[in-house]
Scaffold this motif. Structure first.
Motif, PDB file in Angstrom:
ATOM      1  N   VAL A   1      20.296 -36.316  29.918  1.00 18.89           N
ATOM      2  CA  VAL A   1      20.681 -34.900  29.949  1.00 18.89           C
ATOM      3  C   VAL A   1      22.181 -34.751  29.660  1.00 18.89           C
ATOM      4  O   VAL A   1      22.589 -33.848  28.924  1.00 18.89           O
TER       5      VAL A   1
ATOM      6  N   ASP B   1      22.686 -35.085  25.954  1.00 18.62           N
ATOM      7  CA  ASP B   1      22.253 -33.862  25.260  1.00 18.62           C
ATOM      8  C   ASP B   1      23.279 -32.749  25.453  1.00 18.62           C
ATOM      9  O   ASP B   1      23.612 -32.014  24.515  1.00 18.62           O
ATOM     10  N   PHE B   2      23.744 -32.644  26.674  1.00 16.52           N
ATOM     11  CA  PHE B   2      24.737 -31.609  26.983  1.00 16.52           C
ATOM     12  C   PHE B   2      26.014 -31.824  26.160  1.00 16.52           C
ATOM     13  O   PHE B   2      26.551 -30.878  25.564  1.00 16.52           O
TER      14      PHE B   2
ATOM     15  N   GLU C   1      25.938 -30.863  22.480  1.00 17.19           N
ATOM     16  CA  GLU C   1      25.972 -29.431  22.167  1.00 17.19           C
ATOM     17  C   GLU C   1      27.378 -28.842  22.228  1.00 17.19           C
ATOM     18  O   GLU C   1      27.602 -27.726  21.751  1.00 17.19           O
TER      19      GLU C   1
ATOM     20  N   ASP D   1      17.496 -27.024  34.448  1.00 18.12           N
ATOM     21  CA  ASP D   1      16.447 -26.783  33.457  1.00 18.12           C
ATOM     22  C   ASP D   1      15.594 -28.025  33.227  1.00 18.12           C
ATOM     23  O   ASP D   1      14.403 -27.934  32.922  1.00 18.12           O
ATOM     24  N   HIS D   2      16.221 -29.194  33.336  1.00 12.94           N
ATOM     25  CA  HIS D   2      15.495 -30.442  33.099  1.00 12.94           C
ATOM     26  C   HIS D   2      14.923 -31.023  34.395  1.00 12.94           C
ATOM     27  O   HIS D   2      14.418 -32.161  34.402  1.00 12.94           O
TER      28      HIS D   2
ATOM     29  N   GLU E   1      27.686 -24.833  32.939  1.00 12.86           N
ATOM     30  CA  GLU E   1      26.654 -25.039  31.912  1.00 12.86           C
ATOM     31  C   GLU E   1      25.864 -26.317  32.187  1.00 12.86           C
ATOM     32  O   GLU E   1      24.643 -26.361  32.005  1.00 12.86           O
TER      33      GLU E   1
ATOM     34  N   GLN F   1      23.339 -25.812  34.894  1.00 11.67           N
ATOM     35  CA  GLN F   1      22.156 -25.119  34.407  1.00 11.67           C
ATOM     36  C   GLN F   1      21.234 -26.078  33.662  1.00 11.67           C
ATOM     37  O   GLN F   1      20.019 -26.057  33.827  1.00 11.67           O
ATOM     38  N   GLN F   2      21.847 -26.941  32.842  1.00  9.03           N
ATOM     39  CA  GLN F   2      21.025 -27.901  32.083  1.00  9.03           C
ATOM     40  C   GLN F   2      20.328 -28.898  33.001  1.00  9.03           C
ATOM     41  O   GLN F   2      19.179 -29.261  32.782  1.00  9.03           O
TER      42      GLN F   2
END
Lengths: 187, 245
Positions: free
Chosen positions: A125, A128-129, A132, A182-183, A175, A178-179
């Motif tokens: 994660v 991925d974060f 972005e 979300d995961h 952020e 939140q990620q």
């Protein structure tokens, strides 16, 4: 000397690999260790230990990016030492501040140990974060949470005000939180 | 709001997970995490001292690692959940029967004198003795002599506390043998008595950390490891080294 040449020296079991590593990356690894430990002598020892661990790993391990490889080694060595010797000390270490900041990324949970996410899931994660983010923001985030660099150093290096760095990091932590949520990442 | 111990523990796990982010992200952000932003020394190398320091604890540490493997004591390494680190220690374990080879592979051989170092390396190696360097540096020094890989002669001068101050090297050939790749802000060239062009690098026109030159047969380097040397001092040392060749 090019990184690949240094790696070749390790593979040839030529101890010149150590001196060349130290020449090129000694300051880099010591800086990371000092950020974590806040003690110059300890940082110097971790710097030396880094080459020893690299010597033991190569061959057969062949790092693709020598700089990052050494950085990861010294980060781990320093964190292990920090856990053992510095947990109760604040000193000049950046770790307590970094940990407090990262605590803001945690979701409220009553999860027990068995439901906690594995390190690899968390790292996936994180990667991925980071992907972005735009390059500058990513560098700021990595400087603070991989390198444990002091805010003032980051501000200086990126020609920003400290308050601006703090604000950017705060937003990115939000952020990231939140990620992670979300995961379904539970820490 | 105050962070609780439990939250800190969880945040620590997140912090550790950062240790496994992609190498490219680590490298991209490394630009400013460079030479000694937070240390009291410049990023230079005391080659032989570091290797000797390494060897001093290489054998016992390797032995300890072997014992740790036997005792199944890799719990801590695995707990860090860091592939780089854990893979390294795995390799240490795999090389448990090769630790002697690691320890004995030291290409540095100590010589009893500069002359012996020169003979072993096949070069003249006429370096200033302790008294001469003491006079130049203004502090009492002791010298140790080494041969690296059977071809490079090295003299290390240290002060009474063992702090390395100066390293002089000579090896057959014309390559840069200094091992110092620091990007110094100041560079100039001086011609030695024999005609060789010596490259000087340092912080200013009177603070040099590195001198390199070749006479066409051998290559030489002088590296200041403590404070920088004045042009007069570093040239003085270089002339003494060069005059013997």
């Amino acid at each position: 000397m090019q990184d690949e040449q240094i790696i070749d020296l390790y593979f040839a079991r030529n101890e010149r690999a150590i001196s060349e590593s130290d020449t090129k990356y000694g300051g880099y690894v010591q800086s990371i260790s000092h950020n974590i430990l806040g003690d110059l002598e300890d940082a110097k020892e971790c710097r030396s230990d880094t080459w020893l661990h690299a010597w033991n790993a190569m061959p057969p391990f062949h790092p693709e990016k020598l700089c990052a490889y050494f950085g990861k080694i010294v980060r781990n060595l320093s964190l292990n030492r920090y856990e053992k010797e510095h947990a109760q000390k604040r000193g000049g270490s950046e770790v307590p501040g970094v940990i407090d900041e990262l605590a803001e990324c945690l979701a409220d949970t009553n999860a027990d140990v068995e439901t906690q996410s594995e390190g690899k899931e968390i790292t996936a994660v994180l990667n991925d974060f980071l992907e972005e983010l735009d390059p500058k923001k990513r560098a700021l985030f990595v400087r603070r949470y991989f390198y444990a660099s002091p805010i003032r150093d980051i501000a200086h290096d990126y020609e920003m005000r400290e308050s601006a760095v703090k604000m950017q990091l705060l937003r990115m932590r939000g952020e990231l939180k939140q990620q992670l949520m979300d995961h379904g990442i539970i820490l | 709001m105050e962070t609780t111990d439990k939250e800190r523990e969880r945040a620590q796990k997140l912090f550790q997970a950062f240790g496994e982010i992609k190498d490219e992200h680590v490298e991209d952000a490394a630009e400013h995490v460079r030479p000694d932003a937070r240390s009291d020394e410049r990023t230079k190398i005391d080659h032989s001292l570091r290797v000797r320091r390494l060897n001093r604890y290489l054998v016992p540490l390797a032995a300890a690692l072997v014992l740790a493997v036997a005792a199944g004591a890799f719990y801590h390494v695995q707990r860090t959940d860091n592939a780089a680190y854990s893979s390294m220690d795995t390799e240490s374990a795999q090389e448990s029967d090769g630790t002697e080879a690691v320890a004995s592979a030291n290409p540095y051989v100590e010589a009893q004198s500069a002359e012996e170092a020169g003979n072993l390396a096949g070069v003249a190696f006429n370096v200033p003795d302790e008294a001469e360097i003491t006079k130049i540096l203004g502090t009492s020094v002791t010298a140790q002599y080494f041969v690296l890989d059977g071809s490079l002669a090295e003299a290390d001068y240290a002060d009474a506390d063992g702090n390395a101050l100066l390293t002089i090297r000579e090896e057959a050939g014309t390559d840069d043998i200094s091992g110092d790749y620091t990007d110094y802000p100041y560079e100039t060239t001086e011609t030695l008595t024999g005609g060789a062009a010596m490259t000087l690098k340092g912080n200013s026109e009177d603070e040099f950390f590195l001198a390199t030159w070749t006479d066409g047969t051998d290559s030489f380097s002088i590296q200041a490891l403590g404070t920088g040397l004045s042009l007069t001092d570093i040239k003085n040392i270089a002339e003494q080294v060069a005059s013997g060749n």
